[in-house]
Write an enzyme that holds these catalytic residues in place. Structure first.
Site, PDB file in Angstrom:
ATOM      1  N   GLY A 188      21.507  14.472  61.705  1.00  0.00           N
ATOM      2  CA  GLY A 188      22.346  13.413  62.229  1.00  0.00           C
ATOM      3  C   GLY A 188      23.121  12.566  61.258  1.00  0.00           C
ATOM      4  O   GLY A 188      23.221  11.363  61.464  1.00  0.00           O
ATOM      5  N   GLY A 189      23.687  13.127  60.179  1.00  0.00           N
ATOM      6  CA  GLY A 189      24.629  12.385  59.333  1.00  0.00           C
ATOM      7  C   GLY A 189      24.121  11.029  58.906  1.00  0.00           C
ATOM      8  O   GLY A 189      23.051  10.888  58.309  1.00  0.00           O
ATOM      9  N   THR A 223      22.892  19.291  61.324  1.00  0.00           N
ATOM     10  CA  THR A 223      21.756  19.662  60.501  1.00  0.00           C
ATOM     11  C   THR A 223      20.573  20.059  61.372  1.00  0.00           C
ATOM     12  O   THR A 223      20.530  19.739  62.547  1.00  0.00           O
ATOM     13  CB  THR A 223      21.347  18.440  59.637  1.00  0.00           C
ATOM     14  OG1 THR A 223      22.487  17.962  58.938  1.00  0.00           O
ATOM     15  CG2 THR A 223      20.257  18.751  58.638  1.00  0.00           C
TER      16      THR A 223
END
Length: 530
Positions: free
Chosen positions: A426-427, A344
């Site tokens: 970062g998930g 992202t």
């Protein structure tokens, strides 16, 4: 060492300096924060193509002084042809993570740019034409960018799983080999696609010549997406979720994003009443708050049309207190539970009127599905891999259903009148890093850049990683690391400023007009003001 940037005329922060530059140029020419963000958003698709693209999704939080915060949800739904039987009949028991069958959701990003542009014109008096806003992106797509370390590293690390995806090698190889740091990377098809959209209008992506090219290429490579899916798509103007944290109002996106988890995390942590940062209690408290928030997220969050409980019911003071009361301040809750990853970019902009934008854009995993469309050069996302082929799962695949999203921008209205857009990629790390940045700067008074640069930790998976333990930077005090181990945390100590901790950023607008900004030393970014 990076320093907090300060200015009065306007500021943009982004994980790549060319995106920051594109945005600040718009502000310098009299554009507003939304116009600056569209320019930066287009530019970051060119500069960081492994993390985001026109073939992805985005979400916006827009602050207008004296008005309610506005959200834009530009998330694309699953193809009409994409149901559980579609995959089971091809022998799949899970949705493939790469290739044409991973390209099953509509890309909403360009519709988000258009929805924000409309908001700017209708509410902020925006006047800059679209061809001006896409100018930098077109120029650098055509003339080339310098390959960044993160682009080179990810192309090499993920090549084995991406090499058979249609168009990947033809697009990302330079002189017949994987891209090397510093090499010139030109994207002429992207330049042409952006130039056409600037001339014909962004809606051409969904209803015009561009849409027909996209649909034909997707069908040719074997994706279930069709022209009708593109034509059906609309970005949504929505009311964001919010929670009170120590008298500050923090906003985030509702489902299908994990914005709920970010707000739960902060709401629970505040109730632990930790007196200072960088201690065992601080890290343990945030990690344990994360676990409680993630359990709620993994039980409930999906396309809101399918949720069985309202998000606002989970953000009540009594529910947050019950979650906080479940935390043992001396012992870690066993982990892992389910996990998610993603890739992202987060960007922020503030103009000289105090109008602010918090923005996030993604193709999910690095390089998304790996499919690059021949006619347009667009890399398509694999966000639909978050669906389950288990019909009893709360996020089971259904035609037109919107997928669960890890990405979510944050924005806070502070009790002293400051406004703070902030966020990260970062998930699983996104809610955690948001909480670290907000708590360090707002609750504990740390300098903004220090709060971004400070050592971080990560519970669960994130982009480019498979492990689900608690990874922690080696800059954390050794005695604190030992205390965390003794409390039962499954720790992995990693190097300083590791990119796995994500690329964070933040801006703060003060009532007197001062704007502060910070960018992450883990990225290629900068905060630029004038």
């Amino acid at each position: 060492m990076l320093q907090t940037k300060r200015a009065y005329g306007g500021m943009v922060t982004a994980p790549h300096h060319l995106a920051s530059r594109a945005g600040i140029r718009v502000l310098e020419e009299g554009g507003n924060a939304i116009e600056a963000m569209i320019a930066a958003a287009a530019m970051i698709t060119v500069a960081y193509p492994h993390m985001n693209a026109m073939g992805g999704d985005n979400f916006w939080l827009i602050h207008t002084p004296g008005k309610s915060v506005q959200g834009i949800d530009a998330c694309g739904g699953a193809a009409a042809k994409a149901d559980i039987a579609y995959y089971e009949n091809q022998g799949f028991n899970t949705i493939p993570s790469r290739g044409s069958q991973a390209a099953l959701t509509v890309a909403g990003a360009v519709s988000g740019w258009q929805e924000a542009y409309n908001f700017s014109q209708n509410n902020w008096g925006g006047t800059l034409p679209m061809d001006r806003l896409l100018e930098d992106a077109i120029h650098y797509a055509e003339q080339g960018i310098s390959v960044s370390q993160t682009l080179a590293n990810n192309a090499k690390a993920k090549f084995d799983e991406l090499q058979n995806s249609s168009g990947f090698k033809n697009t990302y190889f330079i002189d017949g080999a994987l891209p090397k740091i510093g090499a010139r990377f030109c994207q002429p098809r992207i330049a042409e696609t952006l130039r056409h959209l600037a001339k014909s209008g962004l809606d051409d992506f969904y209803h015009g010549d561009t849409a027909r090219k996209i649909a034909a290429d997707l069908e040719r490579v074997g994706s279930p997406l069709r022209l009708e899916d593109l034509e059906r798509h609309r970005a949504l103007s929505i009311t964001p979720l919010s929670v009170d944290v120590a008298g500050h109002k923090v906003f985030n996106m509702p489902p299908p994003t994990q914005g709920l988890a970010s707000l739960l995390l902060l709401g629970v942590y505040e109730r632990l009443q930790i007196p200072e940062a960088e201690t065992f209690e601080y890290i343990h408290g945030l990690v344990e708050s994360t676990k409680r928030a993630f359990r709620i997220r993994d039980q409930h969050v999906t396309d809101p049309d399918y949720m069985k409980i309202r998000s606002t019911e989970l953000l009540t003071a009594s529910h947050l207190q019950n979650m906080a009361s479940d935390i043992d301040m001396g012992k870690a809750l066993p982990w892992p539970d389910a996990s998610a990853k993603g890739d992202t970019v987060w960007l922020g902009a503030v103009d000289n009127q105090g109008r602010a934008v918090s923005f996030i854009q993604s193709i999910f995993w690095e390089f998304g599905s790996g499919v690059v469309l021949d006619e347009t050069g667009i890399t398509w996302q694999n966000r639909g891999t978050s669906f389950s082929l288990d019909q009893n799962h709360h996020n089971s695949l259904k035609p037109l259903r919107r997928p669960f999203h890890t990405i979510q921008p944050a924005l806070a209205q502070l009790k002293d009148g400051r406004v703070m857009p902030f966020g990260t990629m970062g998930g699983e790390g996104q809610p955690q890093t948001q909480a670290m940045v907000f708590s360090r700067h707002v609750l504990y008074g740390q300098d903004l850049q220090k709060a971004i640069s400070a050592p971080r930790w990560l519970l669960g998976r994130t982009w480019g990683a498979e492990t689900s333990n608690l990874r922690i930077e080696n800059r954390i005090a050794p005695n604190v690391i030992q205390q965390l181990k003794e409390a039962g945390h499954d720790l992995e100590v990693i190097g300083a400023y590791d990119e796995v901790m994500g690329h964070a950023g933040a801006l703060v607008h003060h009532p007197d007009g001062l704007i502060e900004g910070a960018a992450d030393p883990r990225s290629d970014g900068s905060a630029l003001g004038f």
